[in-house]
Scaffold this motif. Structure first.
Motif, mmCIF file in Angstrom:
data_model
loop_
_atom_site.group_PDB
_atom_site.id
_atom_site.type_symbol
_atom_site.label_atom_id
_atom_site.label_comp_id
_atom_site.label_asym_id
_atom_site.label_seq_id
_atom_site.Cartn_x
_atom_site.Cartn_y
_atom_site.Cartn_z
ATOM 1 N N THR A 59 24.259 38.050 37.735
ATOM 2 C CA THR A 59 24.740 37.176 38.404
ATOM 3 C C THR A 59 23.647 36.630 39.598
ATOM 4 O OG1 THR A 59 26.966 37.622 38.359
ATOM 5 C CG2 THR A 59 26.610 36.205 40.123
ATOM 6 N N TYR A 95 34.485 31.497 45.026
ATOM 7 C CA TYR A 95 34.359 33.105 45.603
ATOM 8 C C TYR A 95 34.953 34.096 44.428
ATOM 9 C CZ TYR A 95 32.686 30.671 49.666
ATOM 10 O OH TYR A 95 31.782 30.109 50.546
ATOM 11 N N HIS A 96 36.264 33.613 43.919
ATOM 12 C CA HIS A 96 36.977 34.712 43.288
ATOM 13 C C HIS A 96 36.364 34.631 41.973
ATOM 14 C CE1 HIS A 96 40.465 35.099 46.306
ATOM 15 N NE2 HIS A 96 39.936 33.833 46.579
ATOM 16 N N ALA A 132 30.791 38.974 38.695
ATOM 17 C CA ALA A 132 29.705 39.733 38.999
ATOM 18 C C ALA A 132 30.427 41.277 39.029
ATOM 19 C CB ALA A 132 29.189 39.673 40.690
ATOM 20 N N ASN A 133 31.536 41.520 39.094
ATOM 21 C CA ASN A 133 32.327 42.692 38.938
ATOM 22 C C ASN A 133 32.214 43.171 37.356
ATOM 23 O OD1 ASN A 133 32.347 43.280 41.698
ATOM 24 N ND2 ASN A 133 34.753 42.530 41.940
ATOM 25 N N PRO A 153 26.869 30.412 46.817
ATOM 26 C CA PRO A 153 28.104 30.712 47.511
ATOM 27 C C PRO A 153 29.056 29.684 47.321
ATOM 28 C CG PRO A 153 26.449 31.532 48.909
ATOM 29 C CD PRO A 153 25.669 30.689 47.504
ATOM 30 N N VAL A 210 33.329 34.012 41.124
ATOM 31 C CA VAL A 210 32.127 34.477 41.075
ATOM 32 C C VAL A 210 32.032 35.939 41.252
ATOM 33 C CG1 VAL A 210 29.834 34.546 42.380
ATOM 34 C CG2 VAL A 210 30.611 32.323 41.627
ATOM 35 N N THR A 211 32.792 36.682 42.039
ATOM 36 C CA THR A 211 32.847 37.880 42.522
ATOM 37 C C THR A 211 33.634 38.845 41.147
ATOM 38 O OG1 THR A 211 33.265 37.321 44.694
ATOM 39 C CG2 THR A 211 33.859 39.620 44.210
ATOM 40 N N SER A 212 34.422 38.093 40.692
ATOM 41 C CA SER A 212 35.004 38.559 39.452
ATOM 42 C C SER A 212 34.058 38.872 38.353
ATOM 43 C CB SER A 212 36.282 37.974 38.827
ATOM 44 O OG SER A 212 37.302 37.974 39.799
ATOM 45 N N SER A 220 41.154 35.142 38.390
ATOM 46 C CA SER A 220 39.746 35.463 38.176
ATOM 47 C C SER A 220 39.363 36.431 37.421
ATOM 48 C CB SER A 220 39.162 35.305 39.566
ATOM 49 O OG SER A 220 39.422 36.145 40.468
ATOM 50 N N ASP A 221 39.960 37.678 37.803
ATOM 51 C CA ASP A 221 39.668 38.786 37.193
ATOM 52 C C ASP A 221 39.845 38.831 35.561
ATOM 53 O OD1 ASP A 221 38.686 39.896 39.637
ATOM 54 O OD2 ASP A 221 40.877 40.810 39.889
#
Lengths: 649, 85
Positions: free
Chosen positions: A109, A96-97, A103-104, A93, A99-101, A74-75
């Motif tokens: 987002t 998760y992987h 956003a990071n 939500p 979306v979070t990657s 995901s990253d």
């Protein structure tokens, strides 16, 4: 390295033993959270103001983590998105992987209430900026909630990246746990490209597939679903040596665009010379190739009127002397139609030009040229390149009589709109759509605001047939044409959010007006589909003014009014308070029941948008009988395309 | 509706229209024929101006459909099964 699922008999990797181990470790933390909640609880019955948590204030100043290996799939995918300039992600939500990657990576987002309107928001964002945005849903229901919005985006040829998680390969066909389903067959026919990504070593390669499709040729949605093996917990990559095809974007795709054949350009110019009443129909391809300046230069040099069409408007200004977008009465005179970037083709007659009209079609893909309407000349080229070549090659021309006819048709159209307004003002016990359309138009374009400032999400069914006649686009991306082609009536609040975020970020052609409020139009039927996103706009401080035409009915009611067994299907309870819903969700609300109340309410909402950055709903109380022309002329209106009324093509 | 349609058709021969949109009474006349609510468009050419007549008839049909679309959409829903969407 020991993997967590090694001792598991469960395909998702969660064993009883593993659970007990994790639960024991987390017990202390959980107790702490509950203790904090009890300590900060408020007194029973006290007034509790709507407030947003401090987390929202922290977004802007938060540090962006540096990408390093080891990294999850995901990253790696998110890094590719960042390098490709992905402009925003709209989601709920789940997944998760990914979306979070994303956003990071610092990609803006936004989390909303339902994946469908969030997907619509992403679609609208793209339509008014020309930049690629993404929508995300979790496996199963989160993904299927997006289906209607993906279909609408596909009809609009929106370069929309749809990403969704999809459990694990190990669990396929087991019905273990929940939310299993094969996603790719569900988007068959409503995407340009799709792939279930199952291998972490190929995540970057498939990011390349996605952006090649999103940024080349005729755009359309790309749907990628990721298994746990490709982007989840099990997708860890130690170094770039683990990744196949780990190339920079300059290696996996090209920005080269096709240039027109000079022989075709020469033939086009000969046809223009022969024509008396040529018209350029500029559609979405002009917008996505950012060819509005080339379009203006060509139109002015050849003295050819232009009507725009498409899921967005404004690539040719409605204020230009050559604009035919508000001259429907002149459309029947056209003897040469130059359709450029018209990816969604009408059938013969849907653009009601003169029956002897000749057609030139300019499009990047030969496969589609000649579909629906027989052509007299096809030019295969990128729109920007074609317009540049035409502008260079054409001698200065004059079409004085034709341009005067178009101007007269514009005047006649405005006169007709004024007549509707005058009639509408005569209905004093409710708000007629002509009043909303005219007074909104006066506020946006004839008052204190710069006429090119405000971006509008133009939606609704019956109300849209009035407001489209009065909404104007003076610069690219000023109107998101909500119902374009697919005809969804529900996504309007989602579209408002997407336009609002585009304005908030100052993305693409919205840049000069960064931070300005946006306006949306919808009906009472439409509001129900996506109205909860008022809360999303309130929490992100996106100042959108949503005008709800509330006639207590679906727009289809009039056709069934006399059938006692069927009419109720088309009816709601009367006088519903959509404004109160807005207030309950952190927005502002106005309830307008007479014509003279509309503009003052609009001004109050504008002040709140500017000063408090809160969304508003103006609940305009109309009545369903306004669609019956016999009793309440002018009744339900139709449209002539291309131009400002277009939404079929 | 019929009264408005007749007025619209009569307007198609007015002097102010550009020649390509006008039915020139020197070349042809257009009227509606109403038989118990069933309306036909009638074009009578003068002399042997048949090409003129056919072109005008086709374009008039095109324009009348547009006029109905804009002003009488529910009629097209009900009588011609035009999509209500």
């Amino acid at each position: 390295m020991k993997k967590k699922h090694e001792t598991s008999s469960n395909p998702e990797g969660l064993s009883r033993r593993g659970f007990m181990r994790a639960a024991a470790a987390g017990a202390g933390t959980t107790a702490g959270v509950f203790a904090t909640g009890a300590a900060t609880g408020s007194v029973e019955g006290a007034e509790r103001p709507i407030q947003r948590p401090s987390n929202f204030e922290q977004i802007a100043g938060a540090a962006i983590p540096e990408f390093t290996f080891p990294a999850k799939g995901s990253d790696v995918f998110a890094k590719a998105c960042k390098e490709e300039g992905l402009a925003a992600l709209f989601c709920c939500p789940g997944n998760y992987h990914i979306v979070t990657s994303i956003a990071n990576q610092g990609i803006p987002t936004y989390g909303g209430r339902l994946e469908g309107p969030m997907c619509s928001a992403a679609d609208a964002f793209v339509r008014v900026t020309g930049e690629v945005a993404a929508a995300s849903g979790t496996e199963g229901p989160g993904f299927t909630n997006m289906i209607c919005a993906i279909a609408a985006a596909n009809a609009c040829r929106t370069p929309l990246l749809v990403v969704a998680s999809n459990m694990s390969l190990r669990g396929d066909d087991t019905e273990s746990n929940i939310q299993r389903g094969y996603q790719q067959p569900m988007t068959e026919g409503i995407k340009k490209y799709g792939k279930r990504v199952v291998d972490n070593k190929r995540v970057h390669e498939y990011a390349g597939y996605a952006f090649r499709m999103l940024k080349s040729g005729v755009p359309g949605p790309v749907h990628l679903d990721f298994t746990n093996e490709s982007a989840g917990r099990e997708s860890m990559l130690e170094s770039e040596m683990d990744i196949d095809c780990y190339f920079d974007k300059s290696k996996y795709r090209t920005d080269s665009k096709p240039y027109p054949d000079p022989k075709d350009v020469a033939k086009a110019i000969e046809m223009i010379k022969q024509a008396q009443r040529p018209l350029i129909v500029a559609s979405m391809g002009v917008f996505y190739s950012k060819a509005w300046e080339e379009l203006r230069l060509f139109a002015e040099k050849a003295d050819i009127p232009v009507a725009d069409s498409g899921p967005m408007r404004g690539h040719f200004s409605d204020g230009h002397r050559l604009s035919a977008s508000t001259a429907p009465g002149a459309i029947y005179s056209v003897d040469l139609a130059i359709l450029i970037g018209q990816y969604c083709m009408p059938t013969l007659g849907e653009y009601p030009f003169d029956v002897d009209c000749k057609y030139i079609r300019i499009d990047p893909r030969a496969e589609d040229v000649g579909r629906n309407i027989p052509i007299d000349l096809g030019i295969i080229a990128n729109e920007k390149n074609a317009l540049e070549a035409l502008a260079e090659a054409i001698p200065p021309m004059k079409h004085d009589a034709w341009v005067a006819e178009v101007a007269a048709a514009r005047d006649a159209f405005e006169k007709e709109n004024d007549e509707h307004y005058k009639i509408g003002l005569g209905y004093t016990d409710a708000v007629h759509p002509a009043v909303i359309a005219t007074e909104l138009s006066n506020f946006l374009y004839r008052g204190d605001l710069p006429q090119e400032q405000t971006t509008v999400a133009s939606g609704g069914f019956g109300i849209g047939k009035y407001t489209r006649r009065r909404l104007r686009a003076y610069r690219p991306g000023q109107i998101c044409n909500g119902a374009y082609q697919y005809g969804s009536i529900g996504p309007d609040v989602g579209y408002a959010f997407g336009c609002g975020v585009a304005m908030h970020l100052g993305a693409g052609p919205q840049a000069p007006y960064k931070g300005s409020p946006v306006v949306a139009i919808t009906g009472d039927a439409g509001f129900a589909y996506s109205g909860m996103e008022i809360e999303t706009m309130a929490k992100y401080r996106i100042p959108a003014i949503v005008i709800v035409y509330n006639n207590n009915a679906w727009g289809t009611w009039s056709g069934y009014a006399s059938n006692p067994l069927a009419a109720h299907v088309h009816l709601f309870q009367e006088n519903l308070r959509y404004d109160k819903i807005s207030e309950a969700l952190g927005g502002h609300g106005e309830y307008v029941t007479a014509p003279d109340q509309f503009t003052p309410a609009l001004k109050r909402c504008w002040e709140i948008a500017v000063n408090e950055r809160r969304p508003s709903v103006i609940n305009c109380q109309a009545k369903k009988e306004f669609w019956i022309a016999r009793d309440f002329p002018p009744g339900m209106l139709g449209q002539v395309e291309p131009g400002c009324m277009s939404y079929n093509h | 509706m019929y009264t408005k349609l007749v007025a619209y058709l009569e307007g198609r021969s007015e002097d102010g229209l550009p020649p390509h949109r006008r039915v020139d009474p020197r070349n042809a006349t257009v009227t509606f024929e109403n038989r118990r609510g069933s309306v036909s468009l009638v074009l009578v050419v003068k002399g042997n101006r048949y090409t003129y007549g056919v072109t005008k008839l086709l374009n008039l049909t095109n324009e009348i459909l547009g006029y109905l679309y804009i002003n009488f959409l529910p009629y097209l829903w009900e009588e011609f099964d035009v999509s209500r969407e």
